[in-house]
Enzyme design. Sequence first.
Site, PDB file in Angstrom:
ATOM      1  N   CYS A 131       1.097  -1.092   0.316  1.00 40.45           N
ATOM      2  CA  CYS A 131       0.361   0.285  -0.156  1.00 40.45           C
ATOM      3  C   CYS A 131       0.855   1.483  -0.133  1.00 40.45           C
ATOM      4  O   CYS A 131       0.817   1.915   0.076  1.00 40.45           O
ATOM      5  CB  CYS A 131      -0.947   0.318   1.379  1.00 40.45           C
ATOM      6  SG  CYS A 131      -2.041  -1.275   1.236  1.00 40.45           S
ATOM      7  N   HIS A 159      -8.989   2.504  -2.756  1.00 40.35           N
ATOM      8  CA  HIS A 159      -8.065   2.843  -2.345  1.00 40.35           C
ATOM      9  C   HIS A 159      -7.215   1.523  -3.349  1.00 40.35           C
ATOM     10  O   HIS A 159      -7.381   0.733  -3.063  1.00 40.35           O
ATOM     11  CB  HIS A 159      -7.600   2.176  -0.765  1.00 40.35           C
ATOM     12  CG  HIS A 159      -6.789   2.030   0.006  1.00 40.35           C
ATOM     13  ND1 HIS A 159      -5.170   2.482  -0.536  1.00 40.35           N
ATOM     14  CD2 HIS A 159      -6.299   1.267   0.852  1.00 40.35           C
ATOM     15  CE1 HIS A 159      -4.029   0.692  -0.536  1.00 40.35           C
ATOM     16  NE2 HIS A 159      -4.787   0.817   0.727  1.00 40.35           N
TER      17      HIS A 159
END
Length: 376
Positions: free
Chosen positions: A85, A329
């Site tokens: 991430c 995301h």
Amino acid sequence: MDLTPVVVAARRTPIGTAGHAYKELTAEHLAAPVIAAVAADLPGRRIDDVMLGNCMGPGGNLARVCALAAGLGHEVPGVTVDRQCGSGLAAILLAGQAVRAGEADLVIAGGVESASTAPLRTFRGAGAPYERAPFTPHGTPDPDMGPAAEALAQARKIDRERQDAYACRSHARALAARAAGRFAQEIVPVAGRGDDQRPRPLRAASLARLPAAFVPGGTVTAGNSSPVSDGAAAVAVVPEHVRAGLPGLRLLAGAVTGCDPELPGWGPVPAIERVLARTGTSLESLAAVEIVEAFAAQVLAVTDALGLDPLGADDERVCPDGGALALGHPWGATGAVVVTRLFSRLVRAAAPKGTLGLAAAAVGGGLGVAALFEVV
């Protein structure tokens, strides 16, 4: 010759929820328009490299594939970065290092994720694909990010009411930013879509009715978690001596740190502390703080630890135009999305020279990535 790296252009796609807006677009079809737009913002300049973060494939040095798809020419190479991430932000830090070392005069860096089209992966002889690669060695703690967010909420005493309130705020802020046109200059339309798919009006009462998503009786729900998403973002990084008066964000420092893999959402805390200590910067001097909003619990745990209050005194400093809870995301891209947001909030909004902004992300497996920028 001043080799300090400066971000002088920043663009992103609209972000789509996996399986919906961009369900048939592969990663290069998301990244190529953004890379081309960043290159067009700097006409006539030679591009030395393309560095892209990506988590889920399809492999084959995706950055090189995207550079070719963007029409940059055979002479422009590419390298693909995987810090999960934090990949998009890590790619920007690597670009900054190449520029600071004098090895490049222009690097396009960022990230892309097409969760919708990512290949399924199997071990040889296995009967079914596995859901994700391991973040830690066999036999050590390796929680999925949802249960890890729940554990962090319990460890840091982040209750359900605050998480839901933060999620409502993220969506409301994103809708307000869209209405005010604050996303317009950073977004490159893709496949006929010019706006992020997910932001919508939320009510605390509606969120309160949602069940726990990961742990029975828990506080982390689908409403206060970010969705799996598709999207891309990229920036242009150049040394100060060739900036030629372009406004931008000077990269003052970056850091990647490790933390307990059982609580990976904690990673931004040591990363931010290291960046601030390295530069002698106080938290109070930051005009803007963009943290990847993977989970409301994770953002609140980090901001509590740092002494920030996004639901109170720091409402205008921490993700004031919403974040991943509202926008989505896309794992490999989202660290570059927050830098693009900083660029819009500070550079496009003509913040005074010397204004400071911070970008940070938590990473599966127990990492944190952070970067400190200054308006020039």
